[in-house]
Design an enzyme around this catalytic site. Structure first.
Site, short mmCIF file in Angstrom:
data_model
loop_
_atom_site.label_atom_id
_atom_site.label_comp_id
_atom_site.label_asym_id
_atom_site.label_seq_id
_atom_site.Cartn_x
_atom_site.Cartn_y
_atom_site.Cartn_z
N GLU A 106 0.79 -1.23 0.00
CA GLU A 106 0.00 0.00 0.00
C GLU A 106 0.82 1.28 0.00
O GLU A 106 0.37 2.31 -0.50
CB GLU A 106 -0.93 0.00 1.22
CG GLU A 106 -1.95 -1.13 1.24
CD GLU A 106 -2.97 -1.01 0.13
OE1 GLU A 106 -3.22 0.10 -0.34
OE2 GLU A 106 -3.50 -2.06 -0.30
N SER A 379 -25.66 -31.33 -23.21
CA SER A 379 -26.77 -31.27 -24.17
C SER A 379 -27.69 -30.09 -23.95
O SER A 379 -28.52 -29.79 -24.81
CB SER A 379 -27.58 -32.56 -24.09
OG SER A 379 -26.82 -33.65 -24.57
#
Length: 919
Positions: A106, A379
């Site tokens: 940071e 399918s």
């Protein structure tokens, strides 16, 4: 007139430029610098004073968060978002490795600056100018703390200036250790966790001093985007972010290369996470994520900002879904702690409102929302890449004929997995009802893969243009898979007259001042397919739930259309009929719902033994009670559809069959039908065959002959009428049966028939080292069977080999000469089959070998030869060649629905792919 004399002007002298002396420059620089310094001091003092003033005014009045509230579709508040889970720690409790990780990630110059990092701000300003937006923050840890304390998230100059002033003031008032401690106690880590101590418990269930390097790096990567980088919501992105943190720590010499590599190799186990007790957790998390995306607010703001978030939640449907997902009887039992997972989403396709969703069986604990996790659709993708685009082309209809036949397309050979395989010409309606693979791929090949890809793209599936440009997409064999939410949106278009649907949960967001900060504005619906296509596809997919279809378990007390889908496991070098994924995608006239089941991680021990029937059953268990009390509506045919389904031809009447022994022919006759486009199809089945096969087509209106019959067999026949113009076939006629008498064979030189040998008589093995040396005999002409000699042993006689002409289907054998005693009426001699020519009869016709009473008799073959084209039914044992020429055809378990690559599960299962595709 003479010109006047010109007056000569005196040249103007240019003024000489005054030289700027060094003395004057020094004076200007002095005063300029002095002014700049004074301005800087004034600005600095203003910043300091402003920050000091803010801190003084708010020393005990830091802004307290207010819980935002989620409202359901009826405007009733159902839960509060803000539940602060915070545990503060002292600086000494924070592991040094954790401090290093956050500083490296940071604010690498945290120990050097005084609250503002001018280098980072300059870099951020350059990026903002390039991107023409306030995209880069350039904030230090101190600035982030200042921002979090006052919850001012808008990216403006004044906010940044105030943030900077508070940061400088904080640096004057607090030590670096104090600031870092406040920061680590304040920041949000997602999943209601505030501060590192709470985050360590939520994600790893550990105290801070027990965390490993990879766990610390995981936590350090979260604050940048808590909803995206926490390991519960998105394990893959969290792992990527963790790798970035570790690289930063290595680059800044906090860890070694070996430590970095070891930490990168770790895999997060969500079972270590602690429970989340929020009501409707999957739906609420989905709402927060959608609200972040649509409104621009952060997750922390949405949870703590006091907003009223109005959603599409149907609490009845949601509660029923969660109840059924909590019932273990609805899922297969696993062999260990990794249980079969599932996901479900319900969408009102009339407006796109998501009624409810479940992201997993234990979502409260793990939080992986599987509604957004891509899986192979099997399918269930056939309507999207095959049948939908075919019908949308206008060249195909539900009654159009496709070919269900075993066929390879290059090296791709799709396999039917139904109990009754490769049944030839069938309608599209039957093909999708029974989920037949071979006919689906045949149709995709006819319309073209590009047509299938384009149709899928319109339904929201942006497939890989290179890797997915193949016939496997017809069976759902995709590179990246699709999510349940995507499938719900696609099937909603079939249910919505072919118009696109935008599934969503957030209706409106209102702030504490009753100002609307976001309101759903539905995008203009697109006609992604013709209305006729949507109607025909809906009509076809209703058949999937009818008797003989693959989705009968999804039936409820109202009309439903849908499609099953199952995918093979795909594990290399592992043969099994078990599956990876099981789907059911279906819709009523009002709602569309998609159910997925499977394991998060698939391996040999974690596969589905059942197929999509269980997904279809769960669909029914949820949808019927969830829709209770709603009007029961049928699917409506759009009024502008003029094309009606043509009726099939009339069934053939008075079929008759007569055997003519002179020509060895069966003569078939029937009543002729009117129609120039009619073709008669003759189907035949021998008594030992499991099913009828199409024998021939004929244009003869009143009958035809079957010249391929064999003596001693029994045949059944039926006839249909096929209309080539409409591509329709009639129902079968009544069946007729014909018995073909056995052929009688006489020995040479006599007119007396030879009695058949007893097949149960004992035989002795042949001694090949002691061939007979008598005169060769002559075998009678017969229908050659399998060349296995029968051994009869007499006394004192010598017989030679016999020569017989076979007319069967198996290779003739070469028998050794045997011994016999024609003088003393000994038993028949050893005789192999004759050296005759193999016959050309049909595979199912048994043959009778040539016989010679002096030299021995071979047993007739009786059965289907192993190289015949007679299909095996299901997964039974293939016919095996036996001692006496008998071929035992296997009778496999016949699946009622799709199987997996010809391997039929005991209960019948839906088909999946071989390595070439998914079915």
């Amino acid at each position: 007139m003479a010109d006047a004399p010109r007056t000569k002007k005196k040249p103007v002298k240019k003024k000489a430029k005054k030289k700027f002396s060094g003395k004057k420059a020094a004076v200007w620089l002095f005063f300029t610098g002095a002014v700049a310094i004074i301005c800087g001091i004034i600005a600095y003092l203003l910043v300091i004073l402003n920050g000091e003033r803010i801190l003084a005014d708010n020393q005990d009045k830091f802004e307290m968060p207010e819980a935002s509230i989620i409202y359901d579709a009826n405007g009733q508040g159902v839960t509060k978002l803000y539940r602060e889970n915070r545990e503060n720690v002292e600086f000494a409790e924070i592991p040094e490795m954790m401090r290093d990780a956050f500083i490296a990630t940071e604010d690498r110059r945290f120990e050097e600056h005084s609250g503002i990092d001018l280098w980072s701000i300059g870099r951020a300003l350059v990026k903002d100018v390039v991107s023409r937006s306030a995209a880069e923050g350039g904030s230090t840890i101190t600035q982030q703390l200042a921002k979090n304390l006052f919850l001012t998230q808008d990216k403006t100059f004044f906010r940044k200036a105030t943030e900077a002033s508070i940061a400088v003031a904080l640096e004057h008032k607090k030590t670096k250790d104090e600031i870092l401690t406040m920061y680590l106690n304040r920041i949000f880590f997602g999943k209601t966790a505030y501060g590192v101590k709470a985050a360590a418990k939520v994600y790893f269930n550990k105290p801070l001093d027990k965390l490993e390097l990879w766990e610390i790096a995981t936590l350090a990567g979260i604050p940048k985007a808590p909803s995206n980088y926490n390991p519960i919501s998105d394990p893959e992105r969290s792992k990527e972010r963790r790798s970035v943190v570790l690289q930063l720590m290595y680059d800044q010499h906090y860890i070694t290369k070996e430590q970095m590599d070891e930490a990168n190799a770790k895999v997060y186990n969500p079972n270590t996470a602690t429970a989340n007790s929020q009501k409707y957790p999957a739906f609420i998390d989905f709402v927060v994520s959608e609200a972040e995306d649509k409104s621009g607010l952060t997750e922390e703001e949405l949870r703590q900002g006091g907003y009223k978030i109005y959603t599409t939640l149907n609490t009845t449907a949601q509660s029923i879904m969660e109840k059924e997902f909590a019932d273990p009887d609805n899922f297969e039992k696993s062999v260990d702690d990794q249980q079969v997972q599932g996901a479900m989403v319900i969408v009102d396709h009339r407006n796109g409102n998501i009624q409810g969703l479940v992201g997993g069986r234990d979502y409260e604990k793990k939080g992986l929302n599987r509604v957004n996790v891509p899986r192979q659709p099997g399918s269930g993708f056939k309507p999207i890449t095959v049948y939908g685009p075919a019908i949308d082309s206008g060249d195909w209809f539900p009654w159009s004929t496709v070919l269900d036949e075993k066929k390879c397309y290059g090296d791709y050979c799709p396999s039917d997995s139904n109990g009754n395989k490769y049944i030839g010409p069938i309608s599209i309606r039957q093909s999708i009802k029974e989920s037949r693979n071979a006919s689906a791929v045949w149709l995709l090949n006819e319309i073209g893969v590009k047509t299938g890809l384009d149709f899928a793209d319109k339904l929201g599936f942006h497939l890989d243009e290179e890797k997915d440009r193949n016939l496997a997409i017809g069976l759902g064999g995709l590179t990246n898979g699709v999510t349940p939410l995507q499938m719900a949106a696609a099937y909603s278009a079939f249910a919505n007259d072919g118009k696109s649907v935008d599934p969503h949960t957030v209706q409106k967001i209102v702030d504490t001042n009753d100002e609307t900060v976001y309101e759903y504005d539905p995008p203009a619906a697109k006609q992604v397919m013709k209305k006729e296509t949507a109607y025909y596809m809906t009509d076809i997919m209703q058949g999937v739930l009818e008797k003989g279809g693959t989705g009968t378990g999804a039936r409820i007390d109202r009309p439903v259309a849908g499609k099953t889908g199952t995918t093979q496991h795909g594990i290399p070098n592992y043969s099994s009929g078990y599956n990876r994924d099981a789907w059911f995608s279906g819709f009523t006239a009002e709602w569309t719902a998609v159910v997925w089941m499977g394991y998060d991680k698939t391996d040999k021990q974690h596969l589905l033994k059942q197929s999509s029937g269980q997904s279809a059953a769960l669909f029914a268990k949820v949808m019927e009670p969830a829709m209770k009390g709603m009007p029961v509506n049928d699917f409506k045919k759009p009024p502008d559809i003029q094309v009606d389904e043509p009726k099939p031809p009339t069934t053939v009447q008075n079929l008759n069959a007569v055997y003519d022994p002179a020509s060895v022919t069966v003569t078939l006759s029937w009543d002729a039908l009117d129609g120039a486009d009619n073709t008669y199809r003759i189907y035949r089945k021998e008594a030992n065959e499991p099913q009828f096969t199409r024998l021939m087509d004929t244009m003869e209106a009143a009958g035809n002959n079957d010249m391929s019959v064999a003596p001693g067999l029994s045949y059944e026949y039926y006839v249909t009428v096929y209309n080539a113009k409409e591509e329709l076939e009639s129902a079968p006629s009544a069946t007729v049966k014909v018995e073909i008498p056995p052929e009688e064979l006489n020995p040479p030189g006599t007119d007396e028939p030879v009695p058949p040998l007893d097949p149960n008589a004992p035989t002795d093995p042949i001694d090949p080292s002691n061939p007979g040396n008598g005169n060769p005999g002559n075998g009678g002409n017969g229908n050659g069977g399998i060349g296995i000699p029968d051994d009869g042993t007499g006394n004192n006689g010598n017989g030679g080999p016999g020569n017989g002409n076979g007319n069967g289907t198996d290779n003739p054998g070469n028998g050794d000469s045997g011994t016999g005693n024609p003088g003393n009426d000994g038993g028949p001699g050893n005789n192999g089959p004759g050296n005759g020519n193999p016959g050309s009869g049909n595979p199912e016709i048994p043959g009778n070998a040539g016989q010679n009473p002096d030299n021995g008799t071979m047993n007739p073959g009786n059965g289907n030869p192993p190289d015949s084209n007679v299909p095996d039914d299901g997964s039974g044992t293939e016919g095996q060649q036996t001692f006496d020429g008998l071929n035992l055809g296997g009778n496999g378990n016949q699946g009622a629905v799709e199987g997996t690559d010809g391997i039929i599960p005991p209960d019948g299962g839906e088909g999946v792919t071989d390595p070439n595709a998914a079915g």
